[in-house]
Design a protein around this motif. Structure first.
Motif, PDB file in Angstrom:
ATOM      1  N   UNK A 157      -7.279  -5.187   7.404  1.00  0.00           N
ATOM      2  CA  UNK A 157      -6.807  -4.519   8.619  1.00  0.00           C
ATOM      3  C   UNK A 157      -6.233  -3.125   8.353  1.00  0.00           C
ATOM      4  N   UNK A 158      -6.243  -2.694   7.111  1.00  0.00           N
ATOM      5  CA  UNK A 158      -5.741  -1.365   6.791  1.00  0.00           C
ATOM      6  C   UNK A 158      -6.800  -0.323   7.133  1.00  0.00           C
ATOM      7  N   UNK A 159      -6.460   0.705   7.934  1.00  0.00           N
ATOM      8  CA  UNK A 159      -7.460   1.719   8.298  1.00  0.00           C
ATOM      9  C   UNK A 159      -8.078   2.374   7.066  1.00  0.00           C
ATOM     10  N   UNK A 160      -9.281   2.943   7.245  1.00  0.00           N
ATOM     11  CA  UNK A 160      -9.986   3.536   6.110  1.00  0.00           C
ATOM     12  C   UNK A 160      -9.467   4.937   5.807  1.00  0.00           C
ATOM     13  N   UNK A 161     -10.062   5.517   4.762  1.00  0.00           N
ATOM     14  CA  UNK A 161      -9.600   6.830   4.292  1.00  0.00           C
ATOM     15  C   UNK A 161      -9.717   7.889   5.375  1.00  0.00           C
ATOM     16  N   UNK A 162     -10.833   7.935   6.067  1.00  0.00           N
ATOM     17  CA  UNK A 162     -11.042   8.965   7.081  1.00  0.00           C
ATOM     18  C   UNK A 162     -10.015   8.881   8.209  1.00  0.00           C
ATOM     19  N   UNK A 172       0.830  -1.201   0.000  1.00  0.00           N
ATOM     20  CA  UNK A 172       0.000   0.000   0.000  1.00  0.00           C
ATOM     21  C   UNK A 172       0.868   1.255   0.000  1.00  0.00           C
ATOM     22  N   UNK A 173       0.269   2.334  -0.471  1.00  0.00           N
ATOM     23  CA  UNK A 173       0.953   3.624  -0.523  1.00  0.00           C
ATOM     24  C   UNK A 173      -0.005   4.716  -0.061  1.00  0.00           C
ATOM     25  N   UNK A 174       0.531   5.675   0.660  1.00  0.00           N
ATOM     26  CA  UNK A 174      -0.211   6.852   1.108  1.00  0.00           C
ATOM     27  C   UNK A 174       0.498   8.070   0.531  1.00  0.00           C
ATOM     28  N   UNK A 175      -0.221   8.887  -0.204  1.00  0.00           N
ATOM     29  CA  UNK A 175       0.403  10.025  -0.880  1.00  0.00           C
ATOM     30  C   UNK A 175      -0.388  11.302  -0.650  1.00  0.00           C
ATOM     31  N   UNK A 176       0.336  12.409  -0.616  1.00  0.00           N
ATOM     32  CA  UNK A 176      -0.255  13.743  -0.580  1.00  0.00           C
ATOM     33  C   UNK A 176       0.207  14.500  -1.819  1.00  0.00           C
ATOM     34  N   UNK A 177      -0.479  15.587  -2.125  1.00  0.00           N
ATOM     35  CA  UNK A 177      -0.065  16.388  -3.272  1.00  0.00           C
ATOM     36  C   UNK A 177       1.284  17.031  -2.983  1.00  0.00           C
ATOM     37  N   UNK A 178       2.235  16.829  -3.906  1.00  0.00           N
ATOM     38  CA  UNK A 178       3.569  17.377  -3.743  1.00  0.00           C
ATOM     39  C   UNK A 178       3.806  18.589  -4.630  1.00  0.00           C
ATOM     40  N   UNK A 179       5.069  18.857  -4.888  1.00  0.00           N
ATOM     41  CA  UNK A 179       5.454  20.057  -5.625  1.00  0.00           C
ATOM     42  C   UNK A 179       5.861  19.716  -7.055  1.00  0.00           C
ATOM     43  N   UNK A 206       4.729   0.990   1.381  1.00  0.00           N
ATOM     44  CA  UNK A 206       5.119  -0.039   2.342  1.00  0.00           C
ATOM     45  C   UNK A 206       4.591  -1.401   1.919  1.00  0.00           C
ATOM     46  N   UNK A 207       5.310  -2.423   2.365  1.00  0.00           N
ATOM     47  CA  UNK A 207       4.906  -3.818   2.189  1.00  0.00           C
ATOM     48  C   UNK A 207       4.938  -4.466   3.562  1.00  0.00           C
ATOM     49  N   UNK A 208       3.826  -5.081   3.969  1.00  0.00           N
ATOM     50  CA  UNK A 208       3.752  -5.590   5.335  1.00  0.00           C
ATOM     51  C   UNK A 208       2.791  -6.764   5.432  1.00  0.00           C
ATOM     52  N   UNK A 209       2.885  -7.487   6.547  1.00  0.00           N
ATOM     53  CA  UNK A 209       1.937  -8.556   6.848  1.00  0.00           C
ATOM     54  C   UNK A 209       0.616  -7.936   7.303  1.00  0.00           C
ATOM     55  N   UNK A 210      -0.484  -8.620   7.066  1.00  0.00           N
ATOM     56  CA  UNK A 210      -1.799  -8.033   7.390  1.00  0.00           C
ATOM     57  C   UNK A 210      -1.973  -7.669   8.853  1.00  0.00           C
ATOM     58  N   UNK A 211      -1.381  -8.438   9.777  1.00  0.00           N
ATOM     59  CA  UNK A 211      -1.628  -8.187  11.192  1.00  0.00           C
ATOM     60  C   UNK A 211      -0.845  -6.999  11.741  1.00  0.00           C
ATOM     61  N   UNK A 212       0.025  -6.382  10.933  1.00  0.00           N
ATOM     62  CA  UNK A 212       0.792  -5.218  11.401  1.00  0.00           C
ATOM     63  C   UNK A 212       0.327  -3.915  10.749  1.00  0.00           C
ATOM     64  N   UNK A 213      -0.680  -3.970   9.897  1.00  0.00           N
ATOM     65  CA  UNK A 213      -1.075  -2.797   9.111  1.00  0.00           C
ATOM     66  C   UNK A 213      -1.547  -1.647   9.985  1.00  0.00           C
ATOM     67  N   UNK A 214      -2.260  -1.946  11.043  1.00  0.00           N
ATOM     68  CA  UNK A 214      -2.776  -0.882  11.910  1.00  0.00           C
ATOM     69  C   UNK A 214      -1.639  -0.095  12.547  1.00  0.00           C
ATOM     70  N   UNK A 215      -0.717  -0.810  13.193  1.00  0.00           N
ATOM     71  CA  UNK A 215       0.411  -0.140  13.847  1.00  0.00           C
ATOM     72  C   UNK A 215       1.330   0.532  12.834  1.00  0.00           C
ATOM     73  N   UNK A 216       1.530  -0.117  11.694  1.00  0.00           N
ATOM     74  CA  UNK A 216       2.384   0.460  10.659  1.00  0.00           C
ATOM     75  C   UNK A 216       1.792   1.758  10.127  1.00  0.00           C
ATOM     76  N   UNK A 217       0.491   1.780   9.889  1.00  0.00           N
ATOM     77  CA  UNK A 217      -0.167   2.992   9.399  1.00  0.00           C
ATOM     78  C   UNK A 217      -0.022   4.131  10.399  1.00  0.00           C
ATOM     79  N   UNK A 218      -0.175   3.804  11.679  1.00  0.00           N
ATOM     80  CA  UNK A 218      -0.015   4.839  12.708  1.00  0.00           C
ATOM     81  C   UNK A 218       1.411   5.395  12.695  1.00  0.00           C
ATOM     82  N   UNK A 219       2.401   4.508  12.582  1.00  0.00           N
ATOM     83  CA  UNK A 219       3.799   4.947  12.575  1.00  0.00           C
ATOM     84  C   UNK A 219       4.081   5.851  11.374  1.00  0.00           C
TER      85      UNK A 219
END
Length: 272
Positions: free
Chosen positions: A256-261, A79-86, A150-163
């Protein structure tokens, strides 16, 4: 269709340059050069619209969104999380390069392990949250993308997303002078290491001519990197990260990946 036209123009210009090089070498007659040019350029569009004009007519619009392709047969989630860049020519593009280096990259099989200069990499490595993680900063003509893949196991997605989101927003509120200095030096070293041959140098020259219209000397580029300090990082972080829309894409076991909100809410801190 506009991109197809631009590709044809670029291809035709490339053919023209090749023909000029061949002619200069003396291996072709003038008449043959004219004949080849007529064949190569007969499909060239007559529209004189430039790439800059196309961008001005239809500017890029960044829309907060997410795309998930759930596949429980896979063992890892990408998964990838992106914001608008320059954009390339945006004055803050250099600061985003430094910020990307501050976030850094980490791989489970890397020799350094959890002993990395990046705090995000240290936390992920120490807690075994991912197989690999990489910050990215992609520039385009009129916009860009800044985020983390990031590439991760399903059971770590919550903590990884927070980090990941915590480290992204920490750039706004708690950027440290030592981290900024380390990132500046690391970025300059990386730029020099990439120019280790004629092919890499030629690619760099071509990219800069297309994006800046000139080749930026290393002395000028390094001066712009050195000008990035803690205040610059916080200001640019506020511009591109604080309370901004995000784009999320994920594939694999994504349950286990958190939602958009959830991600959107963590683009700012109420207090720090």
């Amino acid at each position: 269709m506009q991109f197809v036209g631009l590709f044809r123009v670029t291809r035709s210009l490339f053919v023209c340059i090749c023909l000029q090089v061949i002619a200069a070498a003396g291996a072709i007659r003038h008449e043959d050069l004219v004949s080849l040019s007529e064949k190569s350029f007969q499909s060239l569009p007559t529209n004189q619209t430039t790439a800059a004009q196309l961008v001005e007519q239809e500017p890029a619009i960044f829309t907060g969104s997410e795309v998930r392709i759930r596949d429980d047969d896979q063992t890892l989630t990408h998964f990838a999380v992106a914001l608008k860049g320059a954009a390339w020519t945006d004055p803050d593009s250099i600061a985003l390069m430094v910020m990307q280096t501050m976030l850094g990259a980490w791989n489970k099989n890397a020799v350094s392990g959890k002993h990395s200069g990046s705090e995000m990499a240290q936390k992920i490595g120490a807690n075994n949250l991912a197989e690999s993680v990489m910050a990215f900063n992609t520039n385009y003509t009129d916009a860009g993308l800044f985020g983390v893949y990031a590439v991760a196991k399903p059971d770590t997605l919550d903590d990884l997303s927070y980090c990941i989101m915590h480290e992204l927003t920490r750039l706004i509120y708690q950027a440290a002078p030592d981290d900024v200095a380390r990132a500046r030096n690391q970025l300059k070293s990386s730029l020099l290491l990439h120019m280790d041959g004629t092919s890499a140098i030629a690619e760099d020259i071509g990219r800069q001519i297309l994006t800046y219209g000139r080749r930026v000397p290393l002395a000028e580029l390094f001066a712009r990197i050195d000008a990035v300090d803690v205040n610059t990082v916080k200001r640019v972080g506020t511009r591109f990260i604080a309370d901004q829309e995000v784009a999320i894409v994920a594939m694999g076991p994504t349950q286990n990946l958190p939602d958009y909100n959830w991600f959107r809410r963590r683009t700012y801190w109420n207090r720090y």
